[in-house]
Design a protein around this motif. Structure first.
Motif, PDB file in Angstrom:
ATOM      1  N   ASP A 169       0.813  -1.222   0.000  1.00 24.43           N
ATOM      2  CA  ASP A 169       0.000   0.000   0.000  1.00 24.43           C
ATOM      3  C   ASP A 169       0.845   1.271   0.000  1.00 24.43           C
ATOM      4  O   ASP A 169       0.492   2.268   0.633  1.00 24.43           O
ATOM      5  N   VAL A 170       1.944   1.273  -0.738  1.00 29.19           N
ATOM      6  CA  VAL A 170       2.817   2.443  -0.773  1.00 29.19           C
ATOM      7  C   VAL A 170       2.086   3.671  -1.307  1.00 29.19           C
ATOM      8  O   VAL A 170       2.397   4.808  -0.954  1.00 29.19           O
ATOM      9  N   GLU A 171       1.063   3.449  -2.137  1.00 32.99           N
ATOM     10  CA  GLU A 171       0.327   4.582  -2.712  1.00 32.99           C
ATOM     11  C   GLU A 171      -0.370   5.432  -1.646  1.00 32.99           C
ATOM     12  O   GLU A 171      -0.701   6.597  -1.892  1.00 32.99           O
ATOM     13  N   ASN A 172      -0.591   4.853  -0.462  1.00 35.27           N
ATOM     14  CA  ASN A 172      -1.234   5.618   0.605  1.00 35.27           C
ATOM     15  C   ASN A 172      -0.386   6.794   1.073  1.00 35.27           C
ATOM     16  O   ASN A 172      -0.905   7.753   1.660  1.00 35.27           O
ATOM     17  N   ALA A 173       0.915   6.735   0.815  1.00 33.72           N
ATOM     18  CA  ALA A 173       1.813   7.804   1.269  1.00 33.72           C
ATOM     19  C   ALA A 173       1.927   8.941   0.263  1.00 33.72           C
ATOM     20  O   ALA A 173       2.399  10.026   0.613  1.00 33.72           O
ATOM     21  N   GLU A 174       1.477   8.725  -0.949  1.00 37.53           N
ATOM     22  CA  GLU A 174       1.685   9.736  -1.990  1.00 37.53           C
ATOM     23  C   GLU A 174       1.094  11.104  -1.641  1.00 37.53           C
ATOM     24  O   GLU A 174       1.750  12.132  -1.842  1.00 37.53           O
ATOM     25  N   PRO A 175      -0.139  11.181  -1.097  1.00 34.07           N
ATOM     26  CA  PRO A 175      -0.686  12.501  -0.770  1.00 34.07           C
ATOM     27  C   PRO A 175      -0.004  13.171   0.422  1.00 34.07           C
ATOM     28  O   PRO A 175      -0.248  14.350   0.678  1.00 34.07           O
ATOM     29  N   LEU A 176       0.848  12.431   1.128  1.00 34.35           N
ATOM     30  CA  LEU A 176       1.444  12.940   2.364  1.00 34.35           C
ATOM     31  C   LEU A 176       2.901  13.325   2.196  1.00 34.35           C
ATOM     32  O   LEU A 176       3.530  13.777   3.155  1.00 34.35           O
TER      33      LEU A 176
ATOM     34  N   GLU B 154       1.854  22.260   0.848  1.00 31.49           N
ATOM     35  CA  GLU B 154       1.728  22.139  -0.600  1.00 31.49           C
ATOM     36  C   GLU B 154       0.364  21.561  -0.935  1.00 31.49           C
ATOM     37  O   GLU B 154      -0.091  20.606  -0.301  1.00 31.49           O
ATOM     38  N   ASP B 155      -0.304  22.155  -1.912  1.00 31.36           N
ATOM     39  CA  ASP B 155      -1.629  21.685  -2.342  1.00 31.36           C
ATOM     40  C   ASP B 155      -2.634  21.670  -1.190  1.00 31.36           C
ATOM     41  O   ASP B 155      -3.518  20.808  -1.109  1.00 31.36           O
ATOM     42  N   GLY B 156      -2.479  22.616  -0.272  1.00 33.26           N
ATOM     43  CA  GLY B 156      -3.443  22.747   0.819  1.00 33.26           C
ATOM     44  C   GLY B 156      -3.230  21.814   1.989  1.00 33.26           C
ATOM     45  O   GLY B 156      -4.058  21.771   2.902  1.00 33.26           O
ATOM     46  N   VAL B 157      -2.114  21.057   1.994  1.00 29.66           N
ATOM     47  CA  VAL B 157      -1.827  20.147   3.107  1.00 29.66           C
ATOM     48  C   VAL B 157      -0.339  20.202   3.447  1.00 29.66           C
ATOM     49  O   VAL B 157       0.497  20.603   2.627  1.00 29.66           O
ATOM     50  N   TRP B 158      -0.019  19.788   4.671  1.00 27.03           N
ATOM     51  CA  TRP B 158       1.382  19.673   5.076  1.00 27.03           C
ATOM     52  C   TRP B 158       1.911  18.315   4.644  1.00 27.03           C
ATOM     53  O   TRP B 158       1.334  17.285   4.959  1.00 27.03           O
ATOM     54  N   LYS B 159       3.038  18.338   3.897  1.00 23.45           N
ATOM     55  CA  LYS B 159       3.640  17.111   3.388  1.00 23.45           C
ATOM     56  C   LYS B 159       5.078  16.977   3.874  1.00 23.45           C
ATOM     57  O   LYS B 159       5.781  17.973   4.041  1.00 23.45           O
ATOM     58  N   GLU B 160       5.505  15.731   4.055  1.00 23.27           N
ATOM     59  CA  GLU B 160       6.904  15.485   4.400  1.00 23.27           C
ATOM     60  C   GLU B 160       7.767  15.769   3.178  1.00 23.27           C
ATOM     61  O   GLU B 160       7.481  15.289   2.078  1.00 23.27           O
ATOM     62  N   SER B 161       8.817  16.569   3.358  1.00 22.95           N
ATOM     63  CA  SER B 161       9.668  16.937   2.227  1.00 22.95           C
ATOM     64  C   SER B 161      11.146  16.658   2.480  1.00 22.95           C
ATOM     65  O   SER B 161      11.983  16.994   1.641  1.00 22.95           O
ATOM     66  N   GLY B 162      11.464  16.049   3.609  1.00 22.35           N
ATOM     67  CA  GLY B 162      12.862  15.718   3.869  1.00 22.35           C
ATOM     68  C   GLY B 162      13.078  15.314   5.317  1.00 22.35           C
ATOM     69  O   GLY B 162      12.326  15.719   6.204  1.00 22.35           O
ATOM     70  N   GLU B 163      14.105  14.490   5.546  1.00 19.64           N
ATOM     71  CA  GLU B 163      14.452  14.057   6.898  1.00 19.64           C
ATOM     72  C   GLU B 163      15.962  13.973   7.027  1.00 19.64           C
ATOM     73  O   GLU B 163      16.654  13.653   6.062  1.00 19.64           O
ATOM     74  N   SER B 164      16.467  14.249   8.216  1.00 18.82           N
ATOM     75  CA  SER B 164      17.899  14.108   8.466  1.00 18.82           C
ATOM     76  C   SER B 164      18.106  13.478   9.830  1.00 18.82           C
ATOM     77  O   SER B 164      17.410  13.805  10.797  1.00 18.82           O
ATOM     78  N   LEU B 165      19.063  12.559   9.904  1.00 21.01           N
ATOM     79  CA  LEU B 165      19.395  11.890  11.152  1.00 21.01           C
ATOM     80  C   LEU B 165      20.297  12.792  11.981  1.00 21.01           C
ATOM     81  O   LEU B 165      21.382  13.182  11.522  1.00 21.01           O
ATOM     82  N   ARG B 166      19.872  13.113  13.192  1.00 19.39           N
ATOM     83  CA  ARG B 166      20.656  13.992  14.060  1.00 19.39           C
ATOM     84  C   ARG B 166      21.598  13.213  14.969  1.00 19.39           C
ATOM     85  O   ARG B 166      22.731  13.627  15.203  1.00 19.39           O
ATOM     86  N   SER B 167      21.134  12.086  15.507  1.00 21.26           N
ATOM     87  CA  SER B 167      21.981  11.301  16.397  1.00 21.26           C
ATOM     88  C   SER B 167      21.417   9.889  16.541  1.00 21.26           C
ATOM     89  O   SER B 167      20.248   9.644  16.240  1.00 21.26           O
ATOM     90  N   THR B 168      22.272   8.984  16.999  1.00 19.74           N
ATOM     91  CA  THR B 168      21.865   7.601  17.250  1.00 19.74           C
ATOM     92  C   THR B 168      22.086   7.281  18.726  1.00 19.74           C
ATOM     93  O   THR B 168      23.181   7.486  19.251  1.00 19.74           O
TER      94      THR B 168
END
Length: 231
Positions: free
Chosen positions: A125-132, A212-226
């Motif tokens: 169900d990867v398509e469920n993430a497309e709008p997000l 974007e397009d009237g909703v908040w979408k994830e546009s990037g992530e960065s690892l800060r620490s482990t």
């Protein structure tokens, strides 16, 4: 789910605690019974079966109060860690005193994160993430899933939201600590292929959200620490 594949993928229950405190204060501490023939002074004697029944009733009442409080808070529009949680995605904490914009960003992030974790749990169900997600990060997710191959992930993710930062009306960031120590990766044949160095740890991640397009979408992530989260 390995962290490397998930990337391209952050209030206290005062009402609940208050209700539980009232219930526990009013509940009987010991279940007693008396028998006038054996106990002429009518002093209550300890009844183990009655005590167990009272304890079970008390636990049920406490659970009911917790669920009721969470439902009431959600109906009133109050966002809590409990109201944001699911069986496999538990939000352990969120910042207090978030304003309306921060709350909107928080809810959008949690929804995105739950959907993408469910995709990794089931590899479907990867398509469920497309709008997000933005176009680029969604394509990265698809590529990472294809590279991971068939299989599934078991366990529960525990997420603590450290902070929600509104950069402007179109961009925000969410700092989270993901506790993945309970997760186990399996390949298509059911073999445990977990890598403790990239899966079963605690990861501090900064997630960028874009309006974007009237909703908040994830546009990037960065690892800060482990294994060095700030919470």
């Amino acid at each position: 789910m390995q962290l490397s594949t998930h990337l391209s993928r952050p209030c206290r229950h005062r009402l609940v605690v208050g209700l539980l405190a009232v219930l526990l204060a009013c509940a009987p501490l010991v279940a007693c019974s008396s028998d006038s023939d054996d106990n002429p002074l009518s002093i209550p004697t300890y009844d183990p079966e009655a005590a167990a029944s009272a304890e079970a009733s008390e636990s049920a009442a406490a659970a009911s109060a917790s669920a009721s409080a969470a439902a009431s808070a959600e109906a009133a529009g109050v966002v809590t860690a409990e109201s944001l949680s699911t069986d496999r995605y538990v939000v352990t904490s969120i910042p207090e005193d978030l304003d309306e914009l921060q709350t909107e960003v928080l809810k959008a992030f949690i929804h995105y994160d739950q959907v993408t974790w469910n995709i990794w749990f089931t590899r479907s169900d990867v398509e469920n993430a497309e709008p997000l997600m933005t176009t680029e990060t969604y394509q990265n997710l698809r590529n990472n899933l294809e590279a991971a191959g068939d299989g599934h992930t078991d366990g529960t993710v525990k997420t603590s939201v450290i902070g929600v930062f509104a950069v402007d009306q179109y961009q925000a960031q969410v700092l989270v600590c993901d506790d993945q120590s309970d997760l186990v990766d399996y390949d298509a044949a059911g073999n445990d292929v977990s890598n403790p160095e990239t899966l079963q740890g605690r990861y501090e991640i900064l997630v960028t959200m874009t309006y974007e397009d009237g909703v908040w979408k994830e546009s990037g992530e960065s690892l800060r620490s482990t294994n060095k989260c700030t919470v």
